[in-house]
Design an enzyme around this catalytic site. Sequence first.
Site, PDB file in Angstrom:
ATOM      1  N   ASP A  30      33.525  42.948  41.733  1.00 43.38           N
ATOM      2  CA  ASP A  30      34.332  43.506  40.651  1.00 43.38           C
ATOM      3  C   ASP A  30      33.422  44.228  39.672  1.00 43.38           C
ATOM      4  O   ASP A  30      32.530  43.620  39.075  1.00 43.38           O
ATOM      5  CB  ASP A  30      35.084  42.391  39.924  1.00 43.38           C
ATOM      6  CG  ASP A  30      36.206  41.810  40.769  1.00 43.38           C
ATOM      7  OD1 ASP A  30      37.130  42.562  41.095  1.00 43.38           O
ATOM      8  OD2 ASP A  30      36.147  40.614  41.103  1.00 43.38           O
ATOM      9  N   ASP A 171      44.708  40.697  45.695  1.00 39.89           N
ATOM     10  CA  ASP A 171      43.636  40.162  44.857  1.00 39.89           C
ATOM     11  C   ASP A 171      44.226  39.558  43.594  1.00 39.89           C
ATOM     12  O   ASP A 171      44.964  40.215  42.864  1.00 39.89           O
ATOM     13  CB  ASP A 171      42.687  41.317  44.491  1.00 39.89           C
ATOM     14  CG  ASP A 171      41.560  40.910  43.568  1.00 39.89           C
ATOM     15  OD1 ASP A 171      41.363  39.697  43.329  1.00 39.89           O
ATOM     16  OD2 ASP A 171      40.849  41.803  43.081  1.00 39.89           O
TER      17      ASP A 171
END
Length: 212
Positions: A30, A171
């Site tokens: 991320d 996600d």
Amino acid sequence: MISASFLTSKDIPKTLTELNDTDVDFIHVDVMDGKYVENKSLPFKEMRHIYKFTDKRLDVHLMVESPSKYISDYASLNTEYITIHLDTLEDTLSNLKLIKSYGIKTGIAINPTDKVESLIPYLPYIDLILVMGVIPGKGGQKFIDNTIDKLKELKVLKKEYKDFKFKISVDGGVNNIVVKKIYNLTDIIVSGNYITSSDNYQRQINSLRFNS
């Protein structure tokens, strides 16, 4: 397939080393700029050392306003996918083509408020659709149940546009309970806190496998 995020890790090198000892398929990276989302991730000068701790392929998620500033850096790593969001400050198609120019697979992420049909113009250019099951930017959130409706829409889209071979990933907030509701609607499960907050990463990964 399982992509493990280390977003909530307090000791990233240790977490990556332990994930490398599992059969997880990807490491989900991320990247946050503090603008597109509130939080900020480690700068690339630190992230580029990730290869010291894992040789797993990377699944890079750019939660940033200007993806073009990050694409070349993350393309230089052991990267399988680079995923961008639709509502950035830059032209989406140009950035997808930029990712492709490095021989990396492309992804588009859709937020809980985005419509599935907004993806249609980009289908010829993408290898992955990442459906956010939470508001992007923070780990440990609860899965938003109507994400399942989006996943069902994408399954229909996949049948309608058979020429385009994109994978569906989800996600955010995925655990062993949620996965039972979505396993037949997805190709890749991204999970972070559920895996990395446990004392047995492999056990948690096993519980997310589609045959579990």
